[in-house]
Design a protein around this motif. Sequence first.
Motif, mmCIF file in Angstrom:
data_model
loop_
_atom_site.group_PDB
_atom_site.id
_atom_site.type_symbol
_atom_site.label_atom_id
_atom_site.label_comp_id
_atom_site.label_asym_id
_atom_site.label_seq_id
_atom_site.Cartn_x
_atom_site.Cartn_y
_atom_site.Cartn_z
ATOM 1 N N LEU A 114 31.613 -13.580 -0.502
ATOM 2 C CA LEU A 114 31.552 -12.590 -1.569
ATOM 3 C C LEU A 114 30.476 -12.969 -2.580
ATOM 4 O O LEU A 114 29.739 -12.124 -3.085
ATOM 5 C CB LEU A 114 32.920 -12.479 -2.258
ATOM 6 C CG LEU A 114 32.983 -11.613 -3.519
ATOM 7 C CD1 LEU A 114 32.589 -10.184 -3.216
ATOM 8 C CD2 LEU A 114 34.378 -11.670 -4.130
ATOM 9 N N SER A 115 30.384 -14.260 -2.883
ATOM 10 C CA SER A 115 29.402 -14.731 -3.844
ATOM 11 C C SER A 115 27.984 -14.385 -3.394
ATOM 12 O O SER A 115 27.191 -13.813 -4.161
ATOM 13 C CB SER A 115 29.536 -16.248 -4.024
ATOM 14 O OG SER A 115 28.503 -16.759 -4.833
ATOM 15 N N ARG A 129 37.042 -6.514 -9.732
ATOM 16 C CA ARG A 129 37.685 -7.584 -8.972
ATOM 17 C C ARG A 129 38.511 -8.444 -9.907
ATOM 18 O O ARG A 129 38.158 -8.631 -11.067
ATOM 19 C CB ARG A 129 36.636 -8.436 -8.248
ATOM 20 C CG ARG A 129 35.910 -7.686 -7.152
ATOM 21 C CD ARG A 129 34.843 -8.531 -6.494
ATOM 22 N NE ARG A 129 34.332 -7.892 -5.284
ATOM 23 C CZ ARG A 129 33.350 -6.994 -5.271
ATOM 24 N NH1 ARG A 129 32.761 -6.663 -6.414
ATOM 25 N NH2 ARG A 129 32.969 -6.437 -4.149
ATOM 26 N N HIS A 139 29.805 -21.861 -8.830
ATOM 27 C CA HIS A 139 30.723 -21.683 -7.698
ATOM 28 C C HIS A 139 30.482 -22.754 -6.634
ATOM 29 O O HIS A 139 31.254 -22.856 -5.679
ATOM 30 C CB HIS A 139 30.590 -20.284 -7.101
ATOM 31 C CG HIS A 139 29.189 -19.847 -6.848
ATOM 32 N ND1 HIS A 139 28.413 -19.259 -7.814
ATOM 33 C CD2 HIS A 139 28.409 -19.925 -5.751
ATOM 34 C CE1 HIS A 139 27.224 -18.984 -7.326
ATOM 35 N NE2 HIS A 139 27.199 -19.389 -6.063
ATOM 36 N N TRP A 198 39.445 -11.969 -10.728
ATOM 37 C CA TRP A 198 39.054 -13.355 -10.505
ATOM 38 C C TRP A 198 40.164 -14.281 -10.965
ATOM 39 O O TRP A 198 40.884 -13.984 -11.913
ATOM 40 C CB TRP A 198 37.774 -13.682 -11.264
ATOM 41 C CG TRP A 198 36.617 -12.791 -10.945
ATOM 42 C CD1 TRP A 198 36.089 -11.819 -11.748
ATOM 43 C CD2 TRP A 198 35.847 -12.778 -9.742
ATOM 44 N NE1 TRP A 198 35.038 -11.213 -11.122
ATOM 45 C CE2 TRP A 198 34.861 -11.777 -9.890
ATOM 46 C CE3 TRP A 198 35.892 -13.519 -8.561
ATOM 47 C CZ2 TRP A 198 33.929 -11.490 -8.892
ATOM 48 C CZ3 TRP A 198 34.956 -13.245 -7.577
ATOM 49 C CH2 TRP A 198 33.993 -12.243 -7.741
ATOM 50 N N THR A 209 30.019 -15.129 -9.853
ATOM 51 C CA THR A 209 31.020 -14.991 -8.787
ATOM 52 C C THR A 209 31.876 -16.257 -8.720
ATOM 53 O O THR A 209 31.607 -17.141 -7.908
ATOM 54 C CB THR A 209 30.325 -14.761 -7.438
ATOM 55 O OG1 THR A 209 29.326 -15.781 -7.235
ATOM 56 C CG2 THR A 209 29.665 -13.407 -7.397
ATOM 57 N N ASN A 249 40.372 -11.733 -4.207
ATOM 58 C CA ASN A 249 38.980 -11.502 -4.568
ATOM 59 C C ASN A 249 38.028 -11.719 -3.399
ATOM 60 O O ASN A 249 36.846 -11.529 -3.539
ATOM 61 C CB ASN A 249 38.569 -12.404 -5.738
ATOM 62 C CG ASN A 249 38.970 -13.855 -5.518
ATOM 63 O OD1 ASN A 249 39.454 -14.207 -4.455
ATOM 64 N ND2 ASN A 249 38.766 -14.679 -6.518
ATOM 65 N N THR A 262 28.560 -18.698 -13.632
ATOM 66 C CA THR A 262 28.413 -18.027 -12.344
ATOM 67 C C THR A 262 28.837 -16.564 -12.483
ATOM 68 O O THR A 262 29.710 -16.239 -13.297
ATOM 69 C CB THR A 262 29.263 -18.699 -11.251
ATOM 70 O OG1 THR A 262 29.118 -17.963 -10.027
ATOM 71 C CG2 THR A 262 30.736 -18.738 -11.623
ATOM 72 N N ILE A 320 27.264 -10.500 -3.515
ATOM 73 C CA ILE A 320 26.991 -9.948 -4.844
ATOM 74 C C ILE A 320 25.621 -10.385 -5.342
ATOM 75 O O ILE A 320 24.851 -9.590 -5.897
ATOM 76 C CB ILE A 320 28.101 -10.358 -5.830
ATOM 77 C CG1 ILE A 320 29.411 -9.634 -5.467
ATOM 78 C CG2 ILE A 320 27.699 -10.031 -7.265
ATOM 79 C CD1 ILE A 320 30.588 -10.005 -6.340
ATOM 80 N N GLN A 321 25.289 -11.672 -5.143
ATOM 81 C CA GLN A 321 23.998 -12.181 -5.596
ATOM 82 C C GLN A 321 22.852 -11.398 -4.955
ATOM 83 O O GLN A 321 21.876 -11.032 -5.627
ATOM 84 C CB GLN A 321 23.869 -13.663 -5.244
ATOM 85 C CG GLN A 321 24.848 -14.581 -5.950
ATOM 86 C CD GLN A 321 24.410 -14.949 -7.355
ATOM 87 O OE1 GLN A 321 23.329 -14.585 -7.782
ATOM 88 N NE2 GLN A 321 25.252 -15.672 -8.064
#
Length: 397
Positions: free
Chosen positions: A252-253, A290, A63, A292, A88, A301, A86, A256-257
């Motif tokens: 968002l990435s 979600r 990403h 994507w 995300t 997203n 990835t 989530i991570q």
Amino acid sequence: MTTHNKNNVLFLVHRKELIDQIRNTLQSNDVDMDFVTLGMVQTIVRRLDKTVTPSLIIIDESHHVLANSYKKIIAHFSTALVVGFTATPVRLSGGGLGDINDILIEKVTAKWLIENNFLSPYKYYAPEIVHTDALNIKRTGEFDMSSLDDQFNTRMIWGDVIRHYQKLADGEQAILYASSIYQSEKMAASFNSVGIYASHIDGKTPKTIRDDIIKRFREGDIKVLCNLDLIGEGFDVPDCSTVIMLRPTQSLSLYIQQSMRGMRYRPGKTSIIIDHVGNVTRFGLPDMERTWSLEPKKGSNATKAEAPVKICKECFMTVSQTAKKCEHCGTEFKVEIKAVEVDEAAELKEVKEFNIKIVCHKPEDCQDMHDLYAYAESKGYKRGWAYHRGKSMGFIK
């Protein structure tokens, strides 16, 4: 594999901490390292003419691929195939990665990974003790953290963080994400002061010290590992069950991570996520479905409007917006009713509609623009959000 055919591979990572663990993983899977160039993108982009021309470029945490450094490498080795990985596939602005990628391959969802014992189930608690509504947004789209240290000090948040850990995950090993080095160091000291052994690490911690701290965390000597943006994307850390989030984000990435960092599977394990900064209200639960897309323009997203959750006022458990009662403490959720204030001096008029707004649980439940505006108000969204959502739902022609 490519290396078995004596083809050269360029494997790009964005942090030096990832190089050793990826090298160990490749070697343990019988990859011929004589044909692999493994390096940080920041290093490779400065040494393009000295790098062996690859047949394949592999990008970890792809990403990040829209950064100019990645683009320069891909353009220089224009004949190579490019594969990115990835969890995300989205940039901070909300759009996809179609500028670089041609095909998006999705095989499994987070829910599938939980149901099939690749990730542990979790409980999500959101006692929001850090106020993020007044934070400025930087040009990058992320929060400006500069004022948070003052908020932590003036509101004595340190003790609140410890009390919630003791109440929700007492004795469990936890990773704490702070929004500054000062906060991370302060939290480690605060945990230690009450007999809960904790340590701090960040990107500038010397490797020997960092490795020793992680080793002691792995062995259980350290209960809480505090850090600033280090134990995140791809970083291999020992198994733990709890995540404490003190770092608000618009990404968002990153959300989530970090939120799923404690969900490595172990039989009988339930991960605990303690979100003190309201990230769940911006993005929803980490395993929600979600859509994507590679489309570069802003998409659904990333928008906080797609976060159908609610938080129990009794125990701070976060559940789906449609839940009728808290699955943790059993508290029943009441239908939210808002009454309109009446001006007693106003003239009496014929009532043509009820002066009560029943707020829908999610946008899809709204029947008209009146419902959408009420929903937006209940969530703190701007009226412009309701207008654009209403157009997409056909309420506005």
